[in-house]
Scaffold this motif. Structure first.
Motif, short mmCIF file in Angstrom:
data_model
loop_
_atom_site.label_atom_id
_atom_site.label_comp_id
_atom_site.label_asym_id
_atom_site.label_seq_id
_atom_site.Cartn_x
_atom_site.Cartn_y
_atom_site.Cartn_z
N SER A 99 3.43 -1.86 4.52
CA SER A 99 2.88 -2.96 5.30
C SER A 99 3.61 -3.12 6.62
O SER A 99 4.66 -2.52 6.86
N HIS A 101 5.80 -4.39 9.72
CA HIS A 101 7.12 -5.00 9.82
C HIS A 101 7.78 -4.59 11.13
O HIS A 101 7.46 -3.56 11.70
N TRP A 136 -0.77 -11.05 15.28
CA TRP A 136 -0.47 -11.24 13.85
C TRP A 136 -0.15 -12.71 13.57
O TRP A 136 -0.68 -13.31 12.63
N GLN A 222 10.25 -10.15 7.40
CA GLN A 222 9.77 -9.20 6.40
C GLN A 222 9.62 -9.86 5.04
O GLN A 222 9.91 -9.26 4.00
N ASP A 224 6.99 -10.51 3.28
CA ASP A 224 6.09 -9.85 2.33
C ASP A 224 6.71 -8.59 1.74
O ASP A 224 6.43 -8.23 0.60
N GLN A 225 7.58 -7.92 2.50
CA GLN A 225 8.20 -6.69 1.99
C GLN A 225 9.38 -6.98 1.05
O GLN A 225 9.88 -6.07 0.40
N ALA A 230 3.88 -8.99 -3.22
CA ALA A 230 3.25 -8.10 -2.25
C ALA A 230 3.65 -6.64 -2.42
O ALA A 230 3.28 -5.81 -1.61
N VAL A 264 2.52 -14.75 1.14
CA VAL A 264 2.97 -13.40 1.53
C VAL A 264 1.82 -12.40 1.46
O VAL A 264 1.79 -11.43 2.22
N ARG A 268 0.78 -10.08 4.59
CA ARG A 268 0.64 -8.63 4.47
C ARG A 268 -0.75 -8.16 4.88
O ARG A 268 -0.90 -7.23 5.69
N ASP A 269 -1.77 -8.80 4.33
CA ASP A 269 -3.13 -8.30 4.51
C ASP A 269 -3.64 -8.52 5.94
O ASP A 269 -4.34 -7.66 6.49
N LEU A 272 -2.03 -5.92 8.34
CA LEU A 272 -2.65 -4.60 8.24
C LEU A 272 -4.05 -4.61 8.84
O LEU A 272 -4.47 -3.64 9.49
N GLY A 296 3.83 0.14 10.46
CA GLY A 296 3.75 0.42 9.03
C GLY A 296 3.43 1.88 8.79
O GLY A 296 3.74 2.74 9.64
#
Length: 312
Positions: A99, A101, A136, A222, A224-225, A230, A264, A268-269, A272, A296
């Motif tokens: 994802s 970042h 974003w 970060q 979500d990572q 996620a 999260v 993430r979604d 992307l 990503g």
């Protein structure tokens, strides 16, 4: 407010700038460029396409694009060092999407620029998606942006040689505990040595950042990572059996309260979904402003090898 919806990296080819192909031709173009830093900030990301730079000549180009090449110290991604502060871009299995970042956004210091180089193009897929950080941020629901306004807290549990995740030796590129403590003392992090030669590092960081030149606010964390929701079923299963503060890495809001799964997943979604794919051909390069742009990796087949270097 600028309209970022149609943003994409600037593509530079030998034909578009009247340069010769190869590393020498690209170096000559860069030497004649009056303001590379201004061009990069203005465009956010630059793709050097069809120059066909040979890996053996990569330093010639890197020395011009990255004036102060930095080591990947305190990084959490699995990488292999293959040159003078040059690394494999990631070693996650090819079937996984990575994802969006900003590199080392969880750390006290992060690189200002990232340079990617395609050593071996994949058979299929494997693009490096890039997303405008302002777009974003704007894509997120008000509820999510407001929840993150107080920042986030990252926790790393780094083993001493055997265990889940990365060791502190890999993370800090040293076997010397004193050197690790000296580094951490400059980072505003809390840390603690644990039984078994393990190290726990906790850091509070902002969720957004303003670019030092443009003043634009961008999504810059970060969460979500670092959040099991996620990261797929394996991470979720591990989170069900281990307390959050014992996972190899975890994240919460800066006040210690948990971040809802739905938040999260949205981060993430939407990152992307807003991204633009940079497809790879052997010898291509991608230079990005690491604050204005996140990156990503798409899933791929074949022997993809993309190298990365960074500049402080």
């Amino acid at each position: 407010m600028p309209d970022h919806r149609n943003w994409k990296p600037l593509e530079i080819t030998p034909a578009s700038v009247g340069a010769e192909p190869g590393a020498k031709g690209l170096a000559a173009y860069l030497d004649a460029l009056p303001d590379l830093a201004g061009l990069l900030v203005g465009e956010r990301a630059l793709v050097f396409r069809d120059f066909g730079v040979d890996p053996d000549e990569l330093d010639t180009v890197m020395d011009r694009l990255l004036p102060d090449r930095a080591a990947y110290v305190h990084g959490n991604s699995p990488r292999t060092k293959v040159g003078r502060n040059v690394y494999t871009s990631t070693e996650y299995p090819p079937e996984f999407v990575i994802s969006m970042h900003n590199e080392l956004s969880y750390a006290h210091r992060w690189p200002t620029r990232l340079l990617f180089f395609c050593h071996t193009a994949p058979e299929t897929g494997g693009a490096t998606p890039v997303v405008n950080g302002a777009l974003w941020l704007a894509s997120l629901d008000d509820e999510v942006r407001e929840a993150f306004a107080g920042g986030v807290r990252y926790t790393q549990n780094l083993h001493g040689g055997r265990g889940l995740g990365k060791s502190w030796q890999e993370t800090f590129e040293t076997e010397d505990r004193d050197a690790v403590e000296e580094f951490l003392a400059t980072t505003e992090a809390d840390w603690k040595w644990l039984p078994g030669d393990a190290l726990r590092v906790t850091q509070d960081r902002p969720a957004t950042l303003r670019h030092p030149v443009t003043g634009e606010e961008v999504w810059f964390n970060q969460s979500d990572q670092w959040h099991p929701a996620a990261l797929g079923e394996d991470a979720a299963a591990l989170a069900r059996v281990l307390p959050a503060d014992e996972l190899p890495q975890s994240v919460s809001f800066a006040d210690g309260s948990p971040i809802p799964d739905a938040y999260v997943l949205q981060v993430r979604d939407r990152g992307l979904a807003a991204a633009v794919d940079v497809d790879w051909h052997r010898g291509d390069l991608l230079l990005i402003d690491n604050v204005l742009v996140a990156h990503g990796r798409r899933a791929f087949t074949g022997s993809r090898r993309v190298l990365v270097a960074m500049s402080s």
